[in-house]
Design a protein around this motif. Structure first.
Motif, PDB file in Angstrom:
ATOM      1  N   ASN A  13     -18.260 -26.250 -12.890  1.00  0.00           N
ATOM      2  CA  ASN A  13     -17.037 -25.630 -12.368  1.00  0.00           C
ATOM      3  C   ASN A  13     -16.185 -25.051 -13.487  1.00  0.00           C
ATOM      4  O   ASN A  13     -15.585 -23.981 -13.357  1.00  0.00           O
ATOM      5  N   SER A  14     -16.116 -25.785 -14.614  1.00  0.00           N
ATOM      6  CA  SER A  14     -15.336 -25.307 -15.765  1.00  0.00           C
ATOM      7  C   SER A  14     -15.923 -24.021 -16.333  1.00  0.00           C
ATOM      8  O   SER A  14     -15.198 -23.076 -16.655  1.00  0.00           O
ATOM      9  N   THR A  15     -17.270 -23.965 -16.424  1.00  0.00           N
ATOM     10  CA  THR A  15     -17.939 -22.755 -16.930  1.00  0.00           C
ATOM     11  C   THR A  15     -17.690 -21.570 -16.010  1.00  0.00           C
ATOM     12  O   THR A  15     -17.406 -20.447 -16.456  1.00  0.00           O
ATOM     13  N   ASP A  16     -17.808 -21.808 -14.712  1.00  0.00           N
ATOM     14  CA  ASP A  16     -17.567 -20.724 -13.744  1.00  0.00           C
ATOM     15  C   ASP A  16     -16.138 -20.209 -13.834  1.00  0.00           C
ATOM     16  O   ASP A  16     -15.884 -19.001 -13.734  1.00  0.00           O
ATOM     17  N   GLN A  17     -15.186 -21.147 -14.046  1.00  0.00           N
ATOM     18  CA  GLN A  17     -13.784 -20.754 -14.149  1.00  0.00           C
ATOM     19  C   GLN A  17     -13.550 -19.871 -15.377  1.00  0.00           C
ATOM     20  O   GLN A  17     -12.825 -18.872 -15.330  1.00  0.00           O
ATOM     21  N   VAL A  18     -14.184 -20.259 -16.526  1.00  0.00           N
ATOM     22  CA  VAL A  18     -14.060 -19.452 -17.752  1.00  0.00           C
ATOM     23  C   VAL A  18     -14.618 -18.050 -17.537  1.00  0.00           C
ATOM     24  O   VAL A  18     -14.036 -17.051 -17.963  1.00  0.00           O
ATOM     25  N   LYS A  19     -15.777 -17.976 -16.858  1.00  0.00           N
ATOM     26  CA  LYS A  19     -16.385 -16.667 -16.585  1.00  0.00           C
ATOM     27  C   LYS A  19     -15.486 -15.814 -15.714  1.00  0.00           C
ATOM     28  O   LYS A  19     -15.329 -14.612 -15.945  1.00  0.00           O
ATOM     29  N   ARG A  20     -14.874 -16.456 -14.691  1.00  0.00           N
ATOM     30  CA  ARG A  20     -13.974 -15.702 -13.817  1.00  0.00           C
ATOM     31  C   ARG A  20     -12.739 -15.231 -14.580  1.00  0.00           C
ATOM     32  O   ARG A  20     -12.285 -14.094 -14.398  1.00  0.00           O
ATOM     33  N   ASP A  21     -12.209 -16.084 -15.452  1.00  0.00           N
ATOM     34  CA  ASP A  21     -11.033 -15.701 -16.244  1.00  0.00           C
ATOM     35  C   ASP A  21     -11.372 -14.545 -17.197  1.00  0.00           C
ATOM     36  O   ASP A  21     -10.592 -13.607 -17.351  1.00  0.00           O
TER      37      ASP A  21
END
Length: 489
Positions: free
Chosen positions: A20-28
């Motif tokens: 989830n943290s990786t996906d959030q970084v990618k979205r940001d």
């Protein structure tokens, strides 16, 4: 059992949190990129604030060459010619601002971009008339004007380089973008008129023709054509990018023919522009490397017997067909050893690939007579006019040369010496001094030479006695036992 289940599920929860943290970084990061894209799109967008119809009409209005425009052009030619002759940048800038030459050039670029053959025909006709009138007027001015000095402002327009190409292209871009904006930016138009400098090169062409110097005329004409081609090219590209509407013709066959002609003209203009850019870039690289070679390899060479390297008289000659050369000029009695020259050639070929095929010429001038040495100041000035761009530079070079010549001359306080001689030696009627420069073809030396003439009532015996004493006295006073004293009677 429950505790065991929790322990076995812990890694799965950790992996899920990490994902989830990786996906959030990618979205940001993706959002940041989109924000930057939107920001720069809005910052650099010029289509939304472009008035196409008004731009086309304004460019067409500036094409005609008659009435007021013709007289404005003539006045600007005279102003530019006087400014170039007087070496006044301020006057030359004034001539650039009022010159109407830019109109037909923009007209040619626009007409090719929108397939408007009628506007192209008018633009070319007016452009040729303006250029012809400009050169003729400048020629007549310099032909009959009594002062025709080769000022630095004139000479600066005879040798275009890569910077002139870039100035013309980006100046043309700025001009067309300013023209296309709703509410034209007048300050940009004035600035481009100064930067691209269309009028001074044409006046320099007239100057070259007036004095019979074809190199000046051709170099200045080359600069003017560079400005014209790249301003027209910039106009063509900007109007294409802004998607200006193409001229429509009722006859479809005529429309296709006009489109082909416009495309062909665009190619014809772009190919020489690219070729010109490439050639000027090659020449600029060659000259930069040649100057670097001279400064880093040749200039540091140390003479042991008083020779000197004349960098201002050295020449860099670029030939498009490979016939390039670097001519180095030296003065003095000390010759450059052959092994040093070979070392320079090897360094030129190994460290400066652009200079590999250029010939290295060494010119070594001796100092065999006084006339050559004392005329050197004039020779230096005449040969270095392109370098002497202001009075401070001229003064510095001449002061350095005077110091060098003083080292070759034996100086005495002749006024004081002659008064003492008149008091000590009553039989002396006249007394003189000069420097004699002599050579035995292996070295050159300066000999102080004194002359003396005697009064008629002085006997031969007294003359000899006085002459010997006078010579001993002069050796003592000057501290030079090589001096010579000659009797005139």
């Amino acid at each position: 059992m429950q505790e065991q289940a929790n322990q076995s599920g812990q890694p799965e929860n950790d992996n899920g949190a990490a994902q989830n943290s990786t996906d959030q970084v990618k979205r940001d990061f993706s959002g940041l990129l989109e924000s930057l894209k939107t920001f720069f799109a809005e910052l650099l967008d010029i289509r939304s604030n472009t008035d196409q119809d008004t731009t086309i009409q304004h460019i067409k209005d500036d094409i005609p060459f008659k009435g007021h425009n013709s007289w404005i052009l003539i006045c600007s030619i005279f102003i530019a010619s006087v400014g170039l002759n007087a070496n006044s940048p301020a006057v030359v800038i004034g001539a650039m601002l009022i010159s109407p030459l830019m109109g037909p050039i923009l007209g040619m670029g626009m007409s090719i971009a929108i397939n408007d053959v009628d506007t192209l025909r008018r633009s070319v006709k007016n452009f040729l008339v303006m250029v012809g009138l400009s050169i003729l007027t400048a020629f007549l001015f310099f032909r009959f004007f009594p002062l025709r000095d080769e000022s630095s402002e004139l000479l600066a327009r005879t040798a275009p380089d890569i910077r002139d190409v870039l100035i013309a292209f980006f100046g043309g871009l700025a001009l067309v973008i300013a023209r296309a904006k709703k509410g034209t930016i007048a300050s940009v138009i004035f600035g481009v008129a100064i930067a691209t400098a269309l009028m001074p090169p044409l006046c320099t062409v007239g100057f070259g023709l007036a004095i019979g110097n074809w190199d000046y005329a051709s170099g200045a004409m080359y600069l003017f054509l560079i400005n014209t081609i790249f301003i027209g090219l910039a106009t063509f590209l900007v109007l294409k990018i802004l998607r200006f509407p193409m001229v429509r013709y009722v006859n479809s066959a005529r429309r296709r023919m006009i489109s082909r002609i416009a495309s062909l003209i665009a190619i014809i203009v772009m190919v020489p522009a690219g070729y010109t850019f490439f050639n000027v870039w090659k020449e600029s690289r060659f000259r930069n490397d040649a100057r670097k070679f001279i400064h880093t390899v040749v200039a540091p060479y140390q003479f042991s017997k008083g020779g000197m390297f004349l960098e201002n008289l050295s020449e860099i000659n670029y030939g498009k067909d490979g016939d390039s050369s670097i001519e180095l000029v030296f003065m003095g009695d000390e010759a450059i050893p052959e092994n040093v020259i070979n070392t320079w050639k090897n360094q030129k070929e190994s460290e400066y690939p652009v200079l590999r095929d250029a010939k290295l010429r060494i010119v070594q001038g001796g100092q065999s007579d006084s006339e050559q040495k004392y005329n050197y100041v004039h020779e230096l000035y005449e040969s270095s006019k392109k370098e002497l761009v202001n009075n401070e530079t001229k003064l510095r070079l001449l002061e350095e040369e005077v110091e060098r010549l003083q080292k070759l001359t034996y100086n005495v306080d002749f006024s004081s010496l002659s008064k003492e001689a008149g008091v000590l030696y009553e039989g002396v009627e006249s007394f003189g001094f000069s420097n004699e420069i002599r050579t035995d073809f292996s070295k050159t030396d300066t000999i102080p030479a004194f002359t003396v003439s005697w009064k008629e009532n002085v006997s031969q015996a007294q003359r000899k006695k006085e002459f010997d004493k006078l010579k001993e006295w002069l050796v003592l006073k000057t501290g030079n036992d090589k001096l010579e004293v000659k009797e005139l009677n």
